[in-house]
Design an enzyme around this catalytic site. Structure first.
Site, PDB file in Angstrom:
ATOM      1  N   ARG A  59      45.633  64.735  12.102  1.00  0.00           N
ATOM      2  CA  ARG A  59      44.504  64.935  13.037  1.00  0.00           C
ATOM      3  C   ARG A  59      43.139  65.056  12.373  1.00  0.00           C
ATOM      4  O   ARG A  59      43.081  65.740  11.367  1.00  0.00           O
ATOM      5  CB  ARG A  59      44.850  66.595  13.687  1.00  0.00           C
ATOM      6  N   ASP A  61      39.413  66.098  13.038  1.00  0.00           N
ATOM      7  CA  ASP A  61      38.546  66.934  13.945  1.00  0.00           C
ATOM      8  C   ASP A  61      37.284  66.084  14.510  1.00  0.00           C
ATOM      9  O   ASP A  61      37.202  64.869  14.242  1.00  0.00           O
ATOM     10  CB  ASP A  61      37.946  67.939  12.922  1.00  0.00           C
ATOM     11  N   ARG A 206      36.317  69.980   3.950  1.00  0.00           N
ATOM     12  CA  ARG A 206      35.116  70.380   4.510  1.00  0.00           C
ATOM     13  C   ARG A 206      34.527  71.539   3.785  1.00  0.00           C
ATOM     14  O   ARG A 206      33.337  71.867   3.201  1.00  0.00           O
ATOM     15  CB  ARG A 206      34.903  70.248   6.117  1.00  0.00           C
TER      16      ARG A 206
END
Length: 268
Positions: A59, A61, A206
């Site tokens: 997945r 974001d 991140r």
């Protein structure tokens, strides 16, 4: 029904796509929101006239891009894999680009067959934001110590508990992951940070990037990274870098499934 459609009944198709994540609420389907998975499923269902469920390699974001996202789906009929790309290019929106497709056996799973993934995060270091790069990079003006960032990155390579480098709300109980490499490469005013590992937690790349930038700006010291890892405390690491600089760069499968889905020699 044509012979080509009849002959491909029951195929499992692997499809590699690229997408601009700016217009999506992430990869995973969400009711009432535009997502990559939802868009693919809706397009395939209309195209084939039967419900199609898509499974992704992972997945991404909201706002995160992909150069090489991998999905698989089972089709009861439809064009052969080599033609699937051409058909989908005419039907999918402009911000989703099918790259290639092949037929795989039923043991293949886009997510569970993965052995490595590579993410690339792009920083733009010019004094002023760049109109043509802002959707795909984090503007970080000013000086960065690349040597300090590389020193900090070296501490993150290996098998660690990355609790300090993931979202506090991450649902996975096991937060141990292996990072194989973190490379920093610059050209002109751009700096690319590539992170390759066997799997990633929510916001992990991140937060790694945000922490490396903090080190590069002199607001953190590289040799404190081991203590941050040991703390298993999200508050000890740096900020979460914004999503638009992040791109799923490559996905690797076992040799029987062809290894990396994008030729590493094509990397910029």
């Amino acid at each position: 029904m044509t012979d080509s459609i009849r002959d491909s009944r029951g195929n499992r198709i692997r499809l590699v796509i690229a997408y601009d994540g700016a217009g999506f609420h992430g990869f995973a389907r969400q009711d009432g929101l535009r997502t990559v998975q939802g868009t693919l499923e809706e397009t395939l269902t209309r195209m084939l006239g039967t419900p199609i469920e898509v499974y992704g390699s992972g997945r991404t974001d909201k706002g995160v891009h992909a150069r090489a996202q991998v999905v698989h789906f089972d089709v009861p009929y439809g064009p052969p894999a080599e033609r699937m790309v051409h058909v989908l290019r005419r039907r999918l929106p402009a911000d989703v680009m099918p790259l290639w497709a092949d037929q795989v056996d039923n043991d293949f799973h886009a997510r569970f067959s993965v052995v490595r993934k590579t993410y690339r995060y792009t920083l733009y270091r010019g004094a002023m934001p760049n109109l043509f790069l802002y959707r795909f990079s984090w503007h970080v003006p000013g000086e960065l110590s690349l040597s300090a960032m590389r020193e900090a990155a070296a501490h993150l390579v290996g098998r660690h508990d990355f609790s300090s480098f993931c979202a506090s709300s991450a649902s996975q109980e096991d937060k141990v992951r292996t990072i194989y490499r973190i490379d920093l490469a610059g050209a002109d005013d751009q700096l690319a940070i590539e992170v390759e590992g066997n799997g990633f937690l929510q916001y992990m790349v991140r937060i790694i990037v945000g922490t490396l930038v903090k080190v590069g700006e002199g607001r953190e010291v590289a040799d404190r990274i081991p203590a941050i890892l040991a703390a298993k405390d999200r508050s000890q690491a740096g900020e979460t870098a914004p999503p638009h600089g992040l791109c799923l760069w490559n996905v690797e499968y076992p040799p029987e499934y062809g290894g990396k889905v994008v030729d590493p020699r094509a990397d910029l």
